[in-house]
Design a protein around this motif. Structure first.
Motif, PDB file in Angstrom:
ATOM      1  N   LYS A 135      -8.209   7.457  -0.108  1.00  0.00           N
ATOM      2  CA  LYS A 135      -7.586   7.462  -1.384  1.00  0.00           C
ATOM      3  C   LYS A 135      -6.134   7.042  -1.369  1.00  0.00           C
ATOM      4  O   LYS A 135      -5.507   6.579  -0.620  1.00  0.00           O
ATOM      5  CB  LYS A 135      -7.191   9.272  -1.481  1.00  0.00           C
ATOM      6  N   TRP A 177      -0.277   8.051  -3.370  1.00  0.00           N
ATOM      7  CA  TRP A 177       0.125   8.661  -4.297  1.00  0.00           C
ATOM      8  C   TRP A 177      -0.765  10.154  -4.995  1.00  0.00           C
ATOM      9  O   TRP A 177      -0.090  11.117  -5.390  1.00  0.00           O
ATOM     10  CB  TRP A 177       0.476   7.909  -5.843  1.00  0.00           C
ATOM     11  N   ASP A 178      -1.869  10.019  -4.578  1.00  0.00           N
ATOM     12  CA  ASP A 178      -2.888  11.030  -4.955  1.00  0.00           C
ATOM     13  C   ASP A 178      -2.929  12.062  -3.889  1.00  0.00           C
ATOM     14  O   ASP A 178      -3.287  13.132  -4.152  1.00  0.00           O
ATOM     15  CB  ASP A 178      -4.286  10.488  -5.057  1.00  0.00           C
ATOM     16  N   PRO A 181       0.929  14.545  -5.090  1.00  0.00           N
ATOM     17  CA  PRO A 181       1.486  14.411  -6.402  1.00  0.00           C
ATOM     18  C   PRO A 181       2.817  15.057  -6.806  1.00  0.00           C
ATOM     19  O   PRO A 181       3.704  14.685  -7.250  1.00  0.00           O
ATOM     20  CB  PRO A 181       0.286  14.361  -7.280  1.00  0.00           C
TER      21      PRO A 181
END
Length: 144
Positions: free
Chosen positions: A131, A134-135, A138
């Motif tokens: 991934k 930033w995911d 968050p």
């Protein structure tokens, strides 16, 4: 004048200087114990991992997190590794010395060091899960 031979103490690791008893901690009984850089690093990694395990419980259930001093081998073309991810063994290894020493923080204090260590943990977990970093978390730094 030659000194007489010392007698062997019955307790091998016992430290008794001049008959004053066992030595106490350097900080004394009224001050908190000193915290080393390794202790600070371990606590930062542990808190970041605990936070990520609450966000991604199924994905990180069987993942083992380790802290090592240095990566094995020589530096690659991209420099010294700060972490290593092994997806088959479900293991993330963070290297303490490169993370601590090769960073150039604009402000060298505990908060910025903690933020950088957490960002390394987040990026390593993002690499493991496939991934974007930033995911991964968050809501962690939404107040900025």
């Amino acid at each position: 004048m030659p000194r007489s031979a010392r007698r062997a103490s019955p307790r091998a690791g016992y430290r008794d200087r001049h008959g004053r008893g066992i030595r106490s901690a350097v900080t004394g009984p009224h001050l908190p114990m000193l915290r080393t850089r390794a202790d600070f690093f371990d606590s930062c990694v542990a808190s970041a991992v605990e936070y990520l395990r609450t966000l991604w419980p199924q994905e990180l259930a069987a993942v083992h997190f380790e802290v090592a001093s240095f990566p094995r081998g020589t530096a690659g073309p991209e420099g010294v590794d700060r972490w290593q991810v092994d997806p088959r063994a479900r293991r993330v290894t963070l290297y303490r010395v490169p993370i601590e020493r090769l960073v150039h923080l604009h402000r060298d204090d505990d908060w910025h060091r903690r933020s950088y260590i957490e960002s390394c943990v987040f990026r390593a977990v993002a690499e493991l899960l496939g991934k974007d970093p930033w995911d991964i978390a968050p809501e962690r730094y939404r107040h900025f």
